[in-house]
Write a protein that holds these residues in place. Structure first.
Motif, PDB file in Angstrom:
ATOM      1  N   ALA A 102      16.356  -6.142  -5.008  1.00 15.26           N
ATOM      2  CA  ALA A 102      15.706  -6.908  -6.064  1.00 15.26           C
ATOM      3  C   ALA A 102      14.236  -7.108  -5.745  1.00 15.26           C
ATOM      4  O   ALA A 102      13.792  -6.943  -4.608  1.00 15.26           O
ATOM      5  CB  ALA A 102      16.391  -8.262  -6.221  1.00 15.26           C
ATOM      6  N   VAL A 103      13.475  -7.468  -6.770  1.00 16.36           N
ATOM      7  CA  VAL A 103      12.075  -7.870  -6.616  1.00 16.36           C
ATOM      8  C   VAL A 103      11.941  -9.269  -7.207  1.00 16.36           C
ATOM      9  O   VAL A 103      12.320  -9.498  -8.360  1.00 16.36           O
ATOM     10  CB  VAL A 103      11.115  -6.911  -7.341  1.00 16.36           C
ATOM     11  N   ILE A 104      11.445 -10.197  -6.407  1.00 16.32           N
ATOM     12  CA  ILE A 104      11.164 -11.552  -6.894  1.00 16.32           C
ATOM     13  C   ILE A 104       9.666 -11.639  -7.131  1.00 16.32           C
ATOM     14  O   ILE A 104       8.869 -11.555  -6.201  1.00 16.32           O
ATOM     15  CB  ILE A 104      11.624 -12.617  -5.893  1.00 16.32           C
ATOM     16  N   GLU A 105       9.287 -11.788  -8.387  1.00 11.37           N
ATOM     17  CA  GLU A 105       7.880 -11.845  -8.780  1.00 11.37           C
ATOM     18  C   GLU A 105       7.501 -13.297  -9.047  1.00 11.37           C
ATOM     19  O   GLU A 105       7.921 -13.896 -10.037  1.00 11.37           O
ATOM     20  CB  GLU A 105       7.658 -10.994 -10.037  1.00 11.37           C
ATOM     21  N   ASP A 106       6.726 -13.893  -8.148  1.00 13.86           N
ATOM     22  CA  ASP A 106       6.299 -15.289  -8.261  1.00 13.86           C
ATOM     23  C   ASP A 106       4.991 -15.322  -9.034  1.00 13.86           C
ATOM     24  O   ASP A 106       3.958 -14.871  -8.546  1.00 13.86           O
ATOM     25  CB  ASP A 106       6.136 -15.878  -6.853  1.00 13.86           C
ATOM     26  N   SER A 107       5.037 -15.880 -10.234  1.00 14.21           N
ATOM     27  CA  SER A 107       3.875 -15.842 -11.121  1.00 14.21           C
ATOM     28  C   SER A 107       3.389 -17.237 -11.499  1.00 14.21           C
ATOM     29  O   SER A 107       3.007 -17.492 -12.651  1.00 14.21           O
ATOM     30  CB  SER A 107       4.202 -15.037 -12.383  1.00 14.21           C
ATOM     31  N   ALA A 108       3.387 -18.139 -10.529  1.00 15.57           N
ATOM     32  CA  ALA A 108       3.003 -19.523 -10.788  1.00 15.57           C
ATOM     33  C   ALA A 108       1.567 -19.657 -11.292  1.00 15.57           C
ATOM     34  O   ALA A 108       1.231 -20.610 -11.992  1.00 15.57           O
ATOM     35  CB  ALA A 108       3.192 -20.356  -9.521  1.00 15.57           C
ATOM     36  N   LEU A 142       9.493   1.243  -4.123  1.00 18.45           N
ATOM     37  CA  LEU A 142      10.199   0.923  -2.888  1.00 18.45           C
ATOM     38  C   LEU A 142      11.517   0.226  -3.181  1.00 18.45           C
ATOM     39  O   LEU A 142      12.554   0.544  -2.568  1.00 18.45           O
ATOM     40  CB  LEU A 142       9.322   0.024  -2.010  1.00 18.45           C
ATOM     41  N   ALA A 143      11.512  -0.689  -4.131  1.00 20.13           N
ATOM     42  CA  ALA A 143      12.736  -1.402  -4.487  1.00 20.13           C
ATOM     43  C   ALA A 143      13.787  -0.450  -5.044  1.00 20.13           C
ATOM     44  O   ALA A 143      14.988  -0.594  -4.762  1.00 20.13           O
ATOM     45  CB  ALA A 143      12.427  -2.502  -5.496  1.00 20.13           C
ATOM     46  N   ASP A 144      13.352   0.515  -5.830  1.00 17.22           N
ATOM     47  CA  ASP A 144      14.300   1.506  -6.344  1.00 17.22           C
ATOM     48  C   ASP A 144      14.911   2.317  -5.204  1.00 17.22           C
ATOM     49  O   ASP A 144      16.124   2.568  -5.179  1.00 17.22           O
ATOM     50  CB  ASP A 144      13.592   2.439  -7.327  1.00 17.22           C
ATOM     51  N   ASN A 202      -3.063  -5.003  -7.146  1.00 14.47           N
ATOM     52  CA  ASN A 202      -3.520  -4.132  -8.214  1.00 14.47           C
ATOM     53  C   ASN A 202      -2.349  -3.353  -8.809  1.00 14.47           C
ATOM     54  O   ASN A 202      -1.206  -3.468  -8.347  1.00 14.47           O
ATOM     55  CB  ASN A 202      -4.635  -3.197  -7.728  1.00 14.47           C
ATOM     56  N   LEU A 203      -2.654  -2.561  -9.828  1.00 13.51           N
ATOM     57  CA  LEU A 203      -1.596  -1.852 -10.544  1.00 13.51           C
ATOM     58  C   LEU A 203      -0.826  -0.916  -9.619  1.00 13.51           C
ATOM     59  O   LEU A 203       0.412  -0.886  -9.640  1.00 13.51           O
ATOM     60  CB  LEU A 203      -2.205  -1.067 -11.705  1.00 13.51           C
ATOM     61  N   ARG A 204      -1.519  -0.175  -8.780  1.00 11.93           N
ATOM     62  CA  ARG A 204      -0.831   0.766  -7.896  1.00 11.93           C
ATOM     63  C   ARG A 204       0.060   0.017  -6.897  1.00 11.93           C
ATOM     64  O   ARG A 204       1.175   0.462  -6.617  1.00 11.93           O
ATOM     65  CB  ARG A 204      -1.845   1.639  -7.160  1.00 11.93           C
ATOM     66  N   GLN A 205      -0.409  -1.087  -6.367  1.00 10.91           N
ATOM     67  CA  GLN A 205       0.393  -1.855  -5.422  1.00 10.91           C
ATOM     68  C   GLN A 205       1.674  -2.374  -6.081  1.00 10.91           C
ATOM     69  O   GLN A 205       2.750  -2.353  -5.480  1.00 10.91           O
ATOM     70  CB  GLN A 205      -0.424  -3.021  -4.864  1.00 10.91           C
ATOM     71  N   ARG A 206       1.568  -2.826  -7.305  1.00 11.01           N
ATOM     72  CA  ARG A 206       2.760  -3.291  -8.028  1.00 11.01           C
ATOM     73  C   ARG A 206       3.746  -2.136  -8.243  1.00 11.01           C
ATOM     74  O   ARG A 206       4.958  -2.302  -8.060  1.00 11.01           O
ATOM     75  CB  ARG A 206       2.354  -3.916  -9.367  1.00 11.01           C
ATOM     76  N   GLY A 231       0.799  -1.224   0.000  1.00  9.72           N
ATOM     77  CA  GLY A 231       0.000   0.000   0.000  1.00  9.72           C
ATOM     78  C   GLY A 231       0.825   1.264   0.000  1.00  9.72           C
ATOM     79  O   GLY A 231       0.296   2.367  -0.167  1.00  9.72           O
ATOM     80  N   GLY A 232       2.145   1.136   0.173  1.00 11.79           N
ATOM     81  CA  GLY A 232       3.017   2.300   0.143  1.00 11.79           C
ATOM     82  C   GLY A 232       2.964   3.152   1.382  1.00 11.79           C
ATOM     83  O   GLY A 232       3.370   4.323   1.368  1.00 11.79           O
ATOM     84  N   ASN A 233       2.480   2.570   2.500  1.00 10.14           N
ATOM     85  CA  ASN A 233       2.319   3.362   3.726  1.00 10.14           C
ATOM     86  C   ASN A 233       3.467   3.174   4.709  1.00 10.14           C
ATOM     87  O   ASN A 233       3.334   3.471   5.882  1.00 10.14           O
ATOM     88  CB  ASN A 233       0.993   3.001   4.409  1.00 10.14           C
ATOM     89  N   ARG A 234       4.595   2.697   4.211  1.00 11.91           N
ATOM     90  CA  ARG A 234       5.777   2.564   5.057  1.00 11.91           C
ATOM     91  C   ARG A 234       6.987   3.003   4.240  1.00 11.91           C
ATOM     92  O   ARG A 234       7.154   2.615   3.086  1.00 11.91           O
ATOM     93  CB  ARG A 234       5.931   1.113   5.518  1.00 11.91           C
ATOM     94  N   SER A 235       7.856   3.798   4.838  1.00 10.55           N
ATOM     95  CA  SER A 235       8.947   4.400   4.085  1.00 10.55           C
ATOM     96  C   SER A 235      10.109   3.432   3.892  1.00 10.55           C
ATOM     97  O   SER A 235      10.309   2.494   4.671  1.00 10.55           O
ATOM     98  CB  SER A 235       9.468   5.646   4.801  1.00 10.55           C
ATOM     99  N   ALA A 236      10.886   3.710   2.847  1.00  7.44           N
ATOM    100  CA  ALA A 236      12.098   2.934   2.610  1.00  7.44           C
ATOM    101  C   ALA A 236      13.070   3.062   3.776  1.00  7.44           C
ATOM    102  O   ALA A 236      13.738   2.097   4.161  1.00  7.44           O
ATOM    103  CB  ALA A 236      12.759   3.398   1.313  1.00  7.44           C
TER     104      ALA A 236
END
Length: 403
Positions: free
Chosen positions: A202-208, A195-197, A185-189, A148-153
Motif C-alpha cells: 500500500a501507499v499512505i499519502e499524507d496530505s495534511a 515501487l509499490a506495484d 516532484n511528479l517523477r518521485q511520486r 529517487g528510484g535508486n533502490r530496487s524492490a
C-alpha cells in the motif's frame, strides 16, 4: 503493583512526543517559539463556527447533532469531501471516504490494519514524528523510502525478510512535508507508485498541507496519478489522508481517509471498535463552515502564512552564520535547517532556551533511527514578523556561540 509487568510489549515503542512537550513552552511569555507546527488561532474562522454551531444546536437539528451517528461519518460532509477529491483528480463516492478524528487517527488505523510485529514500513528520512508514533504501537521495522528510484524492490523485500517480516506500505507526506517542508516532484511520486506495484504494498499519502501552497505549480496527488493509470479508485493501492486541522480548526479533530471501498470497509470496523464515530456536532459544523468559507479562508491562509515564510527566509539570510543551510519550501508551515556536522540540535535547544529564550524542534526526533542530530525544524505559522526577525537574530547568536 508493578504495572510494567503487565503492559503489552508494544508500550516499549511508545514515547512521549517531544513536540507536545515543547508546546508547553508557549505558556511562557518571554519565549519566542518556532516549535509548534500549529495554525495561528487568530486566523480561525470563529464567526463561521459560531454560526454553524448555533444552527446545528437549533431545536430542529439538535437531536441529530448530539446523537450517535454512523461510523463512516456525516453524509453531507463526506459528499463535500467527494467533491473536493474530484477537484484534485480523484473521482470517488461516499463509499470511498471515512471520517476520522483527525488524520492522526487515520494513521493509527492504517498501521493497525497492515502492520504485524516485525513487518517493515517505508518512510522518509526524516519523516513526520506523529506517523512514527502511530506506527510504533504495531512494532514494525523501518526502512528508508527512496523516492529517487535508486533502490530496487528486491533490495527492499530482502531487507524486510532479513528482519523477519515483509514490506507492508510506503508512507509519504508529499506536499510541504512535516518536518522538512519538502515536496515530492511528479517523477518521485510516480517512482513510489511503481515501487509499490513491484512490492505489492500500500501507499499512505499524507496530505495534511495540500491546501497551503504559496508558490510553484501544484502537482497531482499520488492517488490521482494512480487513478489516471488504472482507471478507478477501486484498483488503486494509494490511501489518501486529509485533514481540516491545518485549514479550518485542529481542535475539532476532523480528518478523513479516501481510498478503495474494500479498504474503507475494514477501517470502518476499526472505527466501530475504537470510538464508534467521530463527534457528530463537530462534523456538522465542519461541513457547514467548509461549504461556506473554505475557498476564501484557505486563500487568506496562503497569503498570511506565505508572507511569514518569506519573512523567515529573509531573516535566515541575514542572521545565520556560514556553515548553516536551510531549504525554501513552496508551502506548508516549516523550514528545515541543517547545522554543521559537529553540532547537536538538542544541545543547541538547551543553550538557546537558557541564553536566548528561543525554541524550536531538534531534528533527531523525526528520524526513525534517531540520526540527524545536526538538524532542526523551524515553524513559521504562529509567528509574527517582529518575532521572526528577533527570533532568527537570537538563534543565529546561539549557533555562533556553539560553533
Amino acid at each position: 503493583m508493578n504495572w510494567h509487568d503487565i503492559f503489552a510489549t508494544r508500550m516499549s515503542r511508545m514515547k512521549a512526543s517531544e513536540i507536545r512537550e515543547l508546546l508547553k513552552l508557549l505558556d511562557q511569555p518571554d519565549i519566542i517559539s518556532f516549535a509548534g507546527g500549529i495554525p495561528d488561532p487568530a486566523l480561525f474562522p470563529v464567526a463561521a463556527f459560531q454560526e454553524a454551531m448555533t444552527d446545528a444546536l437549533s431545536p430542529a437539528k439538535s437531536s441529530s447533532a448530539l446523537q450517535y451517528s454512523v461510523s463512516e461519518g456525516y453524509g453531507p460532509l463526506r459528499d463535500w469531501i467527494v467533491d473536493q477529491m474530484a477537484s484534485l483528480g480523484v473521482p470517488c463516492t461516499r463509499d470511498n471516504v471515512l471520517i476520522t478524528s483527525g488524520s492522526q487517527q487515520a494513521l493509527d488505523y492504517l498501521g493497525k490494519l497492515m502492520l504485524s510485529p516485525g513487518d517493515t514500513a517505508l518512510v522518509a528520512w526524516p519523516t513526520y514524528m506523529g506517523a512514527l508514533g502511530a506506527f510504533n504501537a504495531y512494532e514494525p521495522n523501518y526502512d528508508r523510502l527512496s523516492p529517487g528510484g535508486n533502490r530496487s524492490a528486491e533490495d527492499y523485500a530482502q531487507a524486510a525478510a532479513d528482519k523477519g517480516g515483509r514490506v507492508k506500505f510506503a508512507y509519504a507526506s508529499v506536499d510541504f512535508a512535516n518536518p522538512t517542508g519538502e515536496t515530492l516532484n511528479l517523477r518521485q511520486r510516480e517512482n513510489i507508485l511503481a515501487l509499490a506495484d513491484e512490492l505489492d504494498i500500500a501507499v499512505i499519502e499524507d496530505s495534511a498541507y495540500q491546501s497551503l501552497r504559496y508558490d510553484g505549480e501544484a502537482i497531482p496527488p499520488m492517488l490521482a496519478l494512480e487513478i489516471a493509470r488504472k482507471g478507478s479508485i477501486e484498483e488503486c493501492r494509494t490511501l489518501y489522508c486529509g485533514s481540516f486541522s491545518k485549514t479550518l480548526a485542529p481542535g475539532l479533530r476532523v480528518g478523513w481517509v479516501c481510498g478503495a471501498a474494500s479498504v474503507i470497509s475494514q477501517l470502518v470496523l476499526m472505527k466501530q471498535a475504537a470510538d464508534l464515530h467521530s463527534a457528530t456536532l463537530n462534523q456538522i459544523a465542519i461541513n457547514t463552515v467548509a461549504r461556506n468559507v473554505f475557498e476564501d479562508h484557505t486563500a487568506m491562509l496562503r497569503r498570511t502564512y506565505g508572507a511569514r515564510r518569506d519573512a523567515m527566509l529573509a531573516e535566515l539570510e541575514k542572521h545565520m552564520p556560514e556553515g548553516v543551510s536551510w531549504n525554501r519550501p513552496e508551502g506548508g508551515m516549516f523550514v528545515w535547517l541543517t547545522l554543521p556536522k559537529h553540532m547537536d540540535g538538542g544541545d543547541l535547544l538547551r543553550a538557546s532556551l537558557e541564553t536566548q529564550r528561543v525554541a524550536f524542534v531538534p531534528g533527531q526526533a523525526f528520524f526513525a533511527d534517531r540520526s540527524g542530530a545536526n538538524t532542526l525544524r523551524l515553524a513559521f505559522s504562529l509567528a509574527q514578523d517582529a518575532q521572526i526577525e528577533e527570533g532568527m537574530k537570537r538563534l543565529g547568536e546561539a549557533i555562533r556561540a556553539m560553533m
